[in-house]
Design a protein around this motif. Sequence first.
Motif, PDB file in Angstrom:
ATOM      1  N   GLY A  77       0.589  -1.186   0.018  1.00 23.09           N
ATOM      2  CA  GLY A  77       0.214  -0.028  -0.225  1.00 23.09           C
ATOM      3  C   GLY A  77       0.646   1.478   0.263  1.00 23.09           C
ATOM      4  N   ASP A  78       0.151   2.462   0.210  1.00 25.42           N
ATOM      5  CA  ASP A  78       1.215   3.704   0.223  1.00 25.42           C
ATOM      6  C   ASP A  78       1.666   3.717   1.561  1.00 25.42           C
ATOM      7  OD1 ASP A  78      -0.514   4.318  -1.957  1.00 25.42           O
ATOM      8  OD2 ASP A  78      -2.328   5.324  -0.366  1.00 25.42           O
ATOM      9  N   SER A  79       2.749   4.547   1.660  1.00 25.81           N
ATOM     10  CA  SER A  79       3.844   4.536   1.924  1.00 25.81           C
ATOM     11  C   SER A  79       3.195   5.838   3.106  1.00 25.81           C
ATOM     12  CB  SER A  79       5.389   4.596   2.045  1.00 25.81           C
ATOM     13  OG  SER A  79       4.995   6.217   1.475  1.00 25.81           O
ATOM     14  N   GLN A  80       4.333   6.210   4.319  1.00 26.19           N
ATOM     15  CA  GLN A  80       3.545   7.066   5.135  1.00 26.19           C
ATOM     16  C   GLN A  80       4.393   8.540   4.786  1.00 26.19           C
ATOM     17  OE1 GLN A  80       3.046   6.374   7.659  1.00 26.19           O
ATOM     18  NE2 GLN A  80       2.553   3.849   7.377  1.00 26.19           N
ATOM     19  N   GLN A  81       4.991   9.062   3.626  1.00 22.71           N
ATOM     20  CA  GLN A  81       4.937   9.636   3.081  1.00 22.71           C
ATOM     21  C   GLN A  81       3.497  10.199   2.261  1.00 22.71           C
ATOM     22  OE1 GLN A  81       8.894   9.240   0.425  1.00 22.71           O
ATOM     23  NE2 GLN A  81       9.930   9.323   1.798  1.00 22.71           N
ATOM     24  N   THR A  82       2.951   9.730   1.854  1.00 27.03           N
ATOM     25  CA  THR A  82       1.536   9.635   1.432  1.00 27.03           C
ATOM     26  C   THR A  82       0.629  10.165   2.307  1.00 27.03           C
ATOM     27  OG1 THR A  82       2.086   8.839   0.007  1.00 27.03           O
ATOM     28  CG2 THR A  82       0.092   9.140  -0.199  1.00 27.03           C
ATOM     29  N   THR A  83       0.193  11.145   3.081  1.00 26.48           N
ATOM     30  CA  THR A  83      -0.288  11.293   4.025  1.00 26.48           C
ATOM     31  C   THR A  83      -2.165  11.183   4.286  1.00 26.48           C
ATOM     32  OG1 THR A  83      -0.655  13.766   4.232  1.00 26.48           O
ATOM     33  CG2 THR A  83       1.524  13.196   5.550  1.00 26.48           C
ATOM     34  N   PHE A  84      -1.926  11.340   3.099  1.00 25.58           N
ATOM     35  CA  PHE A  84      -3.702  11.034   2.966  1.00 25.58           C
ATOM     36  C   PHE A  84      -4.171  10.073   3.323  1.00 25.58           C
ATOM     37  CE2 PHE A  84      -1.647  11.447  -1.355  1.00 25.58           C
ATOM     38  CZ  PHE A  84      -2.880  10.583  -2.026  1.00 25.58           C
ATOM     39  N   PRO A  85      -4.097   8.805   2.567  1.00 24.45           N
ATOM     40  CA  PRO A  85      -4.441   7.432   3.141  1.00 24.45           C
ATOM     41  C   PRO A  85      -4.493   7.570   4.747  1.00 24.45           C
ATOM     42  CG  PRO A  85      -3.045   6.789   1.585  1.00 24.45           C
ATOM     43  CD  PRO A  85      -2.812   8.757   1.833  1.00 24.45           C
ATOM     44  N   ALA A 111      -4.757   1.523   0.645  1.00 23.59           N
ATOM     45  CA  ALA A 111      -3.976   2.819  -0.274  1.00 23.59           C
ATOM     46  C   ALA A 111      -5.339   3.577  -0.330  1.00 23.59           C
ATOM     47  CB  ALA A 111      -3.584   1.783  -1.443  1.00 23.59           C
ATOM     48  N   ALA A 112      -5.115   4.869  -1.100  1.00 23.92           N
ATOM     49  CA  ALA A 112      -6.193   5.515  -0.890  1.00 23.92           C
ATOM     50  C   ALA A 112      -6.411   5.489  -2.681  1.00 23.92           C
ATOM     51  CB  ALA A 112      -5.573   7.276  -0.899  1.00 23.92           C
ATOM     52  N   VAL A 113      -7.560   5.041  -3.191  1.00 27.26           N
ATOM     53  CA  VAL A 113      -7.576   5.074  -4.853  1.00 27.26           C
ATOM     54  C   VAL A 113      -8.905   6.329  -5.318  1.00 27.26           C
ATOM     55  CG1 VAL A 113      -7.297   2.383  -4.217  1.00 27.26           C
ATOM     56  CG2 VAL A 113      -9.744   3.775  -4.234  1.00 27.26           C
ATOM     57  N   PHE A 114      -9.059   7.092  -5.911  1.00 25.83           N
ATOM     58  CA  PHE A 114     -10.039   6.778  -6.612  1.00 25.83           C
ATOM     59  C   PHE A 114     -10.892   6.129  -7.169  1.00 25.83           C
ATOM     60  CE2 PHE A 114      -7.620  10.867  -6.070  1.00 25.83           C
ATOM     61  CZ  PHE A 114      -9.217  12.055  -5.975  1.00 25.83           C
ATOM     62  N   VAL A 115     -12.349   6.030  -7.584  1.00 21.67           N
ATOM     63  CA  VAL A 115     -13.475   5.234  -7.886  1.00 21.67           C
ATOM     64  C   VAL A 115     -13.578   6.044  -8.989  1.00 21.67           C
ATOM     65  CG1 VAL A 115     -15.057   3.558  -7.477  1.00 21.67           C
ATOM     66  CG2 VAL A 115     -13.616   3.947  -6.063  1.00 21.67           C
TER      67      VAL A 115
END
Length: 389
Positions: A77-85, A111-115
């Motif tokens: 999934g997203d790393s810690q550098q990506t804050t919004f998830p 992970a943050a996703v767009f649908v």
Amino acid sequence: MYIVKKRQKLESKKLIRGLSAFLSCLLFVISSACALSSDSITSALRQARVKDISSIEGIRDNQLVGYGIVVGLQGTGDSQQTTFPAQTLASTLLRMGVSVPASAIRVQNLAAVFVAATLPPFARPGTKLDITVSSAGDARSLEGGLLLMTPLYGSDGKIYAQAQGPLVVGGYSINVNGNSKQYNHPNTARVPFGAMVERGVPLDLEGKKQFSLLLNEADFRTAEAMALAINQSLGRPAAHVLDSRRIDLLVAADEEIPALLAQVESIEVPVFPRAKVVVNERTGTVVIGGTVVLQPVSILHGGLAVNVVSEFQVSQPNALSSGGTTQVVQQTRIDAQDKPVNRIELKQGATVDDLVRSLQTIGASARDVISILQAMKSAGALEAEIEVL
């Protein structure tokens, strides 16, 4: 004397019968030839259904989009550098009664996703839709993930559907000890029937007196042919051409609109497409339509190849010399080669197949073909529209 006159009458009657038989045979041959020629012309025309080359104004799809999170990933999934998830997960937990600060969350299985989804016309609450899920952060793969309930919004900001379900990924990404292997795009996935419509777009056909058919490709001749075919099929002047793209369709009194539209959409009409050459310079793809007309032209095509080669050589001092050092010296060599000119001649009546064969004969690449076609268009030898993708 009477016998002679009678014989003359008989001979004249036979001559008239022979002439009438000859004329009838001649008329039959002419009518057959006309029928054959008309059939050949009709068969040469490209036929297409109304529903394949046009759409009904107002009956359309609507785009939906939403933002959500995918959980259950195996450390991809997203790393810690990506804050919004993490912020999204914190707000989701807060709605469920769990208060956790976003800074304290340390997970790599989300992970943050767009649908994205498409709402078809006449969709009612309960209709299921396919959705596409794409990563919005730096997740390596969405394989094995589960999309949590995500609202899907329309252009007016209202919620029209809710999406949730396990993801189907058409690829994979593996990283072991610094070695990686990736197949297709694992950051994009689909969920078949993963969204359920909560609100439909109201579209009432009852009471409408007129519809507009919109051609996918604007053309006056195709529009006139479509209106003529519709009027002949319905047996009344129901269709009227307004411009090269729009045909108005009138609804008769006490006529069922679904049955009328079903009959109109199934009508086959002749299509007159534009002569077009489609060029994709990024991939080197050239598609030439069959209706492209070529004029007589002579083409001279050559090329200049410039090759710059840099070599690094080691320079050492002579034996027993004092003060010398070993140095790395760069040697640059430039080679220029002017390729011989190739000639192509297209005579009157040349076809696209002749052009393609001639270009293959001289060994022209896709980039050369694109340049040649553009030059032919500028010279007036290519009667077609060039569309660059």
